[in-house]
Write a protein that holds these residues in place. Structure first.
Motif, PDB file in Angstrom:
ATOM      1  N   LEU A  12       2.207  -5.616   3.036  1.00 31.59           N
ATOM      2  CA  LEU A  12       1.102  -6.190   3.798  1.00 31.59           C
ATOM      3  C   LEU A  12       1.113  -7.709   3.784  1.00 31.59           C
ATOM      4  O   LEU A  12       0.102  -8.352   3.970  1.00 31.59           O
ATOM      5  CB  LEU A  12      -0.227  -5.663   3.249  1.00 31.59           C
ATOM      6  CG  LEU A  12      -0.397  -4.144   3.384  1.00 31.59           C
ATOM      7  CD1 LEU A  12      -1.569  -3.665   2.558  1.00 31.59           C
ATOM      8  CD2 LEU A  12      -0.560  -3.740   4.834  1.00 31.59           C
ATOM      9  N   ASN A  39      -1.025  -1.487  11.947  1.00 26.87           N
ATOM     10  CA  ASN A  39      -1.707  -2.422  11.059  1.00 26.87           C
ATOM     11  C   ASN A  39      -1.078  -3.810  11.190  1.00 26.87           C
ATOM     12  O   ASN A  39       0.067  -4.035  10.861  1.00 26.87           O
ATOM     13  CB  ASN A  39      -1.590  -1.915   9.626  1.00 26.87           C
ATOM     14  CG  ASN A  39      -2.439  -2.712   8.664  1.00 26.87           C
ATOM     15  OD1 ASN A  39      -2.531  -3.928   8.778  1.00 26.87           O
ATOM     16  ND2 ASN A  39      -3.053  -2.029   7.726  1.00 26.87           N
ATOM     17  N   CYS A  40      -1.908  -4.735  11.673  1.00 21.89           N
ATOM     18  CA  CYS A  40      -1.369  -6.056  12.001  1.00 21.89           C
ATOM     19  C   CYS A  40      -0.851  -6.806  10.783  1.00 21.89           C
ATOM     20  O   CYS A  40      -0.026  -7.694  10.903  1.00 21.89           O
ATOM     21  CB  CYS A  40      -2.432  -6.881  12.686  1.00 21.89           C
ATOM     22  SG  CYS A  40      -2.984  -6.083  14.175  1.00 21.89           S
ATOM     23  N   SER A  41      -1.338  -6.457   9.591  1.00 22.23           N
ATOM     24  CA  SER A  41      -0.850  -7.171   8.407  1.00 22.23           C
ATOM     25  C   SER A  41       0.437  -6.573   7.880  1.00 22.23           C
ATOM     26  O   SER A  41       1.059  -7.126   6.985  1.00 22.23           O
ATOM     27  CB  SER A  41      -1.886  -7.132   7.281  1.00 22.23           C
ATOM     28  OG  SER A  41      -3.163  -6.937   7.771  1.00 22.23           O
ATOM     29  N   TRP A  52       0.876  -1.175   0.000  1.00 18.82           N
ATOM     30  CA  TRP A  52       0.000   0.000   0.000  1.00 18.82           C
ATOM     31  C   TRP A  52       0.898   1.205   0.000  1.00 18.82           C
ATOM     32  O   TRP A  52       1.983   1.156   0.601  1.00 18.82           O
ATOM     33  CB  TRP A  52      -0.874  -0.049   1.258  1.00 18.82           C
ATOM     34  CG  TRP A  52      -1.794   1.129   1.413  1.00 18.82           C
ATOM     35  CD1 TRP A  52      -3.069   1.237   0.948  1.00 18.82           C
ATOM     36  CD2 TRP A  52      -1.501   2.347   2.104  1.00 18.82           C
ATOM     37  NE1 TRP A  52      -3.584   2.452   1.297  1.00 18.82           N
ATOM     38  CE2 TRP A  52      -2.643   3.160   1.999  1.00 18.82           C
ATOM     39  CE3 TRP A  52      -0.384   2.842   2.778  1.00 18.82           C
ATOM     40  CZ2 TRP A  52      -2.710   4.437   2.564  1.00 18.82           C
ATOM     41  CZ3 TRP A  52      -0.444   4.121   3.341  1.00 18.82           C
ATOM     42  CH2 TRP A  52      -1.607   4.900   3.231  1.00 18.82           C
TER      43      TRP A  52
HETATM   44  C1  LIG Z   1      -3.860  -2.598   6.805  1.00 17.62           C
HETATM   45  O1  LIG Z   1      -3.752  -1.621   5.786  1.00 17.62           O
HETATM   46  C2  LIG Z   1      -4.330  -1.996   4.537  1.00 17.62           C
HETATM   47  C3  LIG Z   1      -4.037  -0.894   3.562  1.00 17.62           C
HETATM   48  O2  LIG Z   1      -4.473   0.333   4.038  1.00 17.62           O
HETATM   49  C4  LIG Z   1      -5.805  -2.235   4.721  1.00 17.62           C
HETATM   50  O3  LIG Z   1      -6.358  -2.665   3.506  1.00 17.62           O
HETATM   51  C5  LIG Z   1      -6.017  -3.279   5.762  1.00 17.62           C
HETATM   52  O4  LIG Z   1      -7.378  -3.430   6.004  1.00 17.62           O
HETATM   53  C6  LIG Z   1      -5.309  -2.893   7.038  1.00 17.62           C
HETATM   54  N1  LIG Z   1      -5.443  -3.967   7.982  1.00 17.62           N
HETATM   55  C7  LIG Z   1      -5.759  -3.764   9.247  1.00 17.62           C
HETATM   56  C8  LIG Z   1      -5.864  -4.968  10.112  1.00 17.62           C
HETATM   57  O5  LIG Z   1      -5.935  -2.634   9.704  1.00 17.62           O
END
Ligand SMILES: *[C@@H]1O[C@H](CO)[C@@H](O)[C@H](O)[C@H]1NC(C)=O
Ligand SMILES: *[C@@H]1O[C@H](CO)[C@@H](O)[C@H](O)[C@H]1NC(C)=O
Ligand SMILES: *[C@@H]1O[C@H](CO)[C@@H](O)[C@H](O)[C@H]1NC(C)=O
Ligand SMILES: *[C@@H]1O[C@H](CO)[C@@H](O)[C@H](O)[C@H]1NC(C)=O
Ligand SMILES: *[C@@H]1O[C@H](CO)[C@@H](O)[C@H](O)[C@H]1NC(C)=O
Ligand SMILES: *[C@@H]1O[C@H](CO)[C@@H](O)[C@H](O)[C@H]1NC(C)=O
Ligand SMILES: *[C@@H]1O[C@H](CO)[C@@H](O)[C@H](O)[C@H]1NC(C)=O
Ligand SMILES: *[C@@H]1O[C@H](CO)[C@@H](O)[C@H](O)[C@H]1NC(C)=O
Ligand SMILES: *[C@@H]1O[C@H](CO)[C@@H](O)[C@H](O)[C@H]1NC(C)=O
Ligand SMILES: *[C@@H]1O[C@H](CO)[C@@H](O)[C@H](O)[C@H]1NC(C)=O
Ligand SMILES: *[C@@H]1O[C@H](CO)[C@@H](O)[C@H](O)[C@H]1NC(C)=O
Length: 775
Positions: free
Chosen positions: A398, A376-378, A359
């Protein structure tokens, strides 16, 4: 087909009336060229007509350099060759270019989405064959252009990538062979997923990745910066995303091609020799092979082996890794805990990993980028999107980090997310520490939100309770991302709690060993005192060895491994850690088992750090667990590393026999497990200590050796007991073992039966339970 026939009829009619000249660059509507005729671009650079590649007899319509007629840069009917010289290329009055064969069938034609008043086809001096309306020379308004349908050659200003409005994807594709221009296996394209990147594919598989654009160059082309021949350009906006190249000196000819074997090459025309010179080629080197080292690894061509796991990662299949098959890559040594406190390791000089799950945002700063990634866990890594100047923008990965290469120069910075415990001596984030009266020094321990912990444990529900730890209940918790944690909460009515809490935090935050349980974070919000640990799915050793059913799951081999693991953990505490720690409460319920049944020493509430020369300490407050306490500690409050060695010895005998030291009962005598083991040992029947059915000839001597080590550890006099480095040596080699002397405390406290054998300095007799706080 009927329409095509009409076109043909009309055009051949006109053809006979108006002889076309082979020196023109333009084909007016209703006119044609036949095999043998050509169009030549205005500046004389390119020529278009019919040709046969190599010794092939098939006829194709193509474009080639006028100076080098064998250098075909584009083919119209690449997949539909003609087999004779009777082909005719025509343009209808609607603007459709069509190639007809001798039976007037259309073998190839263009697609147009709109018609024109006065369509003409023109071969431009760029090598682009365009269909336009009269004199409308605005490229935006061309009805059709060959540059939109690349073959194996990229000419200056020819785009590879997508028109996001029409959906047109411009892809280079190799010829099948040097004599067959049909679509081959290899393509060069922009992979639009995440941050678009340039890839070489074979069929549907990525073979190599030139990578994403960093403002100056593709990250996979560290060397391609300034050169006297060409510059790459990368354009990404709402309407399109593509790359192309421009010439530094427009009088120099240069082309980029992909040959039938998938090798990308750049050629430059040399006037002096009147030939094409190879200017650059893709090196078939291991590190350029996509994902050569698998996930979470780097490839470095200057190293042998070329593949290495990222810091904090281990080979996923160590056996394959050793046998030079790196494709499985690496896995985290310590799982991420997500937003309760991971950190980043900075790498420099890299080809950035695959961005197909990434991203990006061009306006965010690197700090904001880090914050986003942390939350953001991913997110697994971040970097600047654009490296020009001081760098700008945010790029987040991600998913797995794949295809990362180490460059000696021209590489980029990458910040890789790891569990905070992996950060070691490097800078740790977040910088917030667990602040508390006793914790003023820099603990570098991630602080965790109380609401997140409450949520993870269903508000500390009794259903989530795992048991009681040293100073309070332990709960199982599940973070929103699915990570399972163990939550140790100081009970509010615990008098000595805070000291032990601080003690535990202070000590274990600084300890790191595979046989110690890992502290992931803490929380001191709202008078709560909470520690977060990695969760151990197989609970404690106690739950296995003393349970009739579960103990069957622990075979002898596993037990021997567990003893070895505990010994290593204790050796680390005593001799190898930064602090040097005496645990003081080693027991079966404090040995936790991970998924693979590796033992991890836990509960450092009573542990004490000691100085190098400090051999024995004394305390008036004797705390510990009955059955594991050494005599000198239980009686005189003296503790040293040798009190831990005593507890370890008790554990060894318990693990082998499956019996508790305390509460041991035998029909023949009133001795505890130590006394029982000793009695069997001196009459040479030590094997009776364990269930003989589980021992074979092979393990017999190993078991006897372990019993002997156990007995050496529980000897009465601390100075007789081996230290842990010697224990580890004895367990791991064939060194001759000393003969153990009588153990301390070999009768149970409740029994006033004086041992008959010899001098029991510290028999249990006369020791009152009230003098110490047993657990
Ligand atoms: C992490 O960031 C991505 C890109 O913005 C988003 O699509 C995703 O939902 C996010 N995941 C979490 C767990 O917040
Ligand atoms: C092309 O031929 C068609 C059919 O005869 C005719 O209607 C049209 O005017 C011609 N176009 C040109 C530009 O000559
Ligand atoms: C012309 O093309 C059609 C359709 O591809 C084909 O059926 C026919 O045999 C071709 N004619 C010749 C002479 O090759
Ligand atoms: C022409 O358009 C049709 C439908 O959009 C498409 O299936 C076909 O592949 C196109 N042909 C060429 C040569 O672009
Ligand atoms: C460009 O290339 C031509 C042909 O090689 C050469 O004569 C000319 O000097 C070059 N121009 C520049 C500005 O380098
Ligand atoms: C990038 O981030 C800025 C600041 O948060 C925001 O205003 C902008 O909309 C974002 N752009 C994209 C394309 O998401
Ligand atoms: C609380 O837990 C639920 C499910 O267990 C989860 O969906 C939610 O995001 C969590 N909220 C917070 C603030 O962690
Ligand atoms: C936890 O307790 C709070 C306050 O008592 C309540 O608002 C919340 O819904 C509870 N959450 C769960 C998961 O029980
Ligand atoms: C240990 O835990 C793992 C994961 O929960 C489980 O698969 C395994 O069977 C357990 N081992 C034993 C011996 O219970
Ligand atoms: C441990 O014991 C061995 C053998 O008795 C001895 O050589 C060694 O110096 C000891 N190590 C420590 C750290 O005390
Ligand atoms: C028993 O221990 C005492 C004190 O350590 C010692 O004086 C005595 O000789 C020992 N007796 C035997 C039989 O070992």
């Amino acid at each position: 087909m009927a329409e095509a026939c009409t076109y043909f009829f009309l055009s051949s009619l006109l053809f006979s009336l108006l002889e076309t000249s082979n020196s023109l660059d333009t084909l007016p509507s209703n006119q044609s060229i036949r095999d043998g005729d050509t169009l030549v671009s205005a500046g004389g650079t390119f020529e278009m007509g019919f040709f046969s590649p190599g010794s092939s007899k098939s006829r194709y319509v193509g474009i080639w350099y006028a100076i080098s007629s064998g250098t075909v840069v584009w083919v119209a009917n690449r997949d539909t060759p003609l087999n004779d010289h009777s082909g005719v290329l025509t343009i209808t009055d609607e603007g459709v270019l069509a190639l007809l064969n001798s039976t007037n069938n259309v073998v190839w034609s263009t697609n147009i989405s709109r018609t024109a008043e006065n369509p003409v086809a023109q071969l431009l001096d760029t090598g682009n064959l365009v269909v336009k309306d009269g004199n409308v020379d605005d490229p935006e308004r061309f009805l059709w252009q060959s540059f939109d349908y690349p073959c194996d050659t990229l000419l200056p200003k020819m785009k590879i990538g997508r028109d996001l409005v029409t959906g047109l994807d411009r892809i280079m594709s190799s010829w099948k062979s040097t004599e067959d221009p049909a679509r081959g296996d290899f393509t060069v394209r922009l992979d639009p997923r995440g941050l678009p990147q340039r890839v070489l594919m074979k069929g549907n598989t990525i073979k190599a990745r030139t990578g994403s654009w960093n403002g100056l160059r593709f990250t996979g082309y560290p060397g391609v910066t300034r050169n006297p021949v060409f510059d790459y350009e990368f354009v990404m906006n709402q309407n399109e995303v593509y790359f192309d190249f421009t010439l530094v000196n427009t009088s120099v000819f240069s082309r980029y091609t992909i040959n039938p074997s998938g090798v990308a090459q750049r050629f430059v025309w040399m006037d002096r020799t009147r030939s094409w010179e190879l200017y650059a080629t893709s090196q078939p080197d291991a590190c350029q092979t996509y994902a050569f080292c698998g996930a979470y690894a780097t490839c470095d061509r200057d190293n042998s082996p070329a593949c290495a796991c990222l810091k904090g990662f281990l080979p996923k299949s160590p056996k394959d890794w050793k046998s030079i098959d790196w494709s499985d890559g690496c896995v985290r040594r310590t799982p991420l805990v997500c937003n309760i406190g991971d950190g980043f390791l900075k790498y420099t000089g890299l080809k950035l990993p695959d961005t197909s799950s990434s991203w990006f945002n061009a306006t965010l700063s690197l700090d904001e980028c880090e914050g986003l990634c942390l939350k953001n866990c991913s997110c697994t890594a971040y970097s600047n999107l654009d490296i020009r100047g001081k760098g700008s923008g945010c790029l987040l990965w991600l998913g797995k980090l794949i295809d990362t290469v180490v460059y000696s120069q021209g590489g980029q910075d990458l910040y890789i997310k790891v569990a905070s415990s992996e950060l070691g001596m490097t800078k740790r984030r977040p910088e917030k520490d667990c602040e508390n009266e006793g914790l003023k020094e820099d603990m570098e321990l991630p602080i965790i939100d109380l609401t997140a912990i409450a949520n993870a444990t269903n508000n500390f529900s009794s259903n989530n309770k795992l048991g009681e730890g040293g100073f309070g209940p332990v709960y199982k918790g599940t973070l929103p991302e699915g990570q399972v944690i163990a939550v140790k909460r100081l009970s509010t009515n615990s008098g000595q709690g805070p000291i032990e809490f601080i003690n535990e935090v202070k000590l274990i935050a600084k300890l790191q060993h595979r046989n110690l349980v890992k502290l992931l974070g803490c929380c001191t919000e709202e008078n709560e005192k909470i520690l977060i640990y990695e969760y151990m799915p197989n609970k404690s050793l106690e739950s296995f060895i003393f349970d009739e059913t579960k103990s069957k799951l622990l075979d002898l081999r596993k037990r021997i491994d567990i003893i070895g693991g505990i010994a290593k953990g204790l050796l680390y505490l005593h001799e190898d850690s930064r602090l040097r720690v005496i645990h003081r409460d080693l027991k079966a319920s404090n040995i936790l088992l991970d998924m693979e049944m590796n033992p991890k020493i836990s509960d450092f509430g009573l542990a004490r750090s000691f100085q190098g020369d400090q051999i024995v300490s004394k305390t008036h407050r004797i705390v510990g667990t009955y059955g594991y306490m050494s005599p000198e500690y239980a009686v005189h409050g003296q503790y040293s590393v040798k009190s831990d060695v005593f507890s370890f010895g008790v554990l060894v005998l318990e693990i082998l026999s499956g019996k508790k030291n305390r509460g041991f009962c035998h029909p023949d005598h009133h001795l505890n497990l130590l006394g029982h083991a000793w009695r069997l040992w001196i009459v040479d029947r030590a094997m009776e200590l364990i269930d003989e059915s589980v021992v074979d000839a092979h393990t017999r001597s190993e078991v006897l050796r372990l019993i002997q080590v156990g007995l050496l550890c529980v000897q009465q006099r601390p100075e007789d007991r081996p230290n842990m480095s010697y224990v580890v040596l004895m367990l791991g080699s064939e060194v001759l073992l000393p003969i153990p002397r009588q153990p301390g405390f070999y009768a149970d406290l409740s029994v006033a039966d004086s041992p008959s054998s010899n001098n029991a300095t510290y028999s249990a007799n006369g020791i009152s339970i009230s003098t110490f706080e047993a657990r």
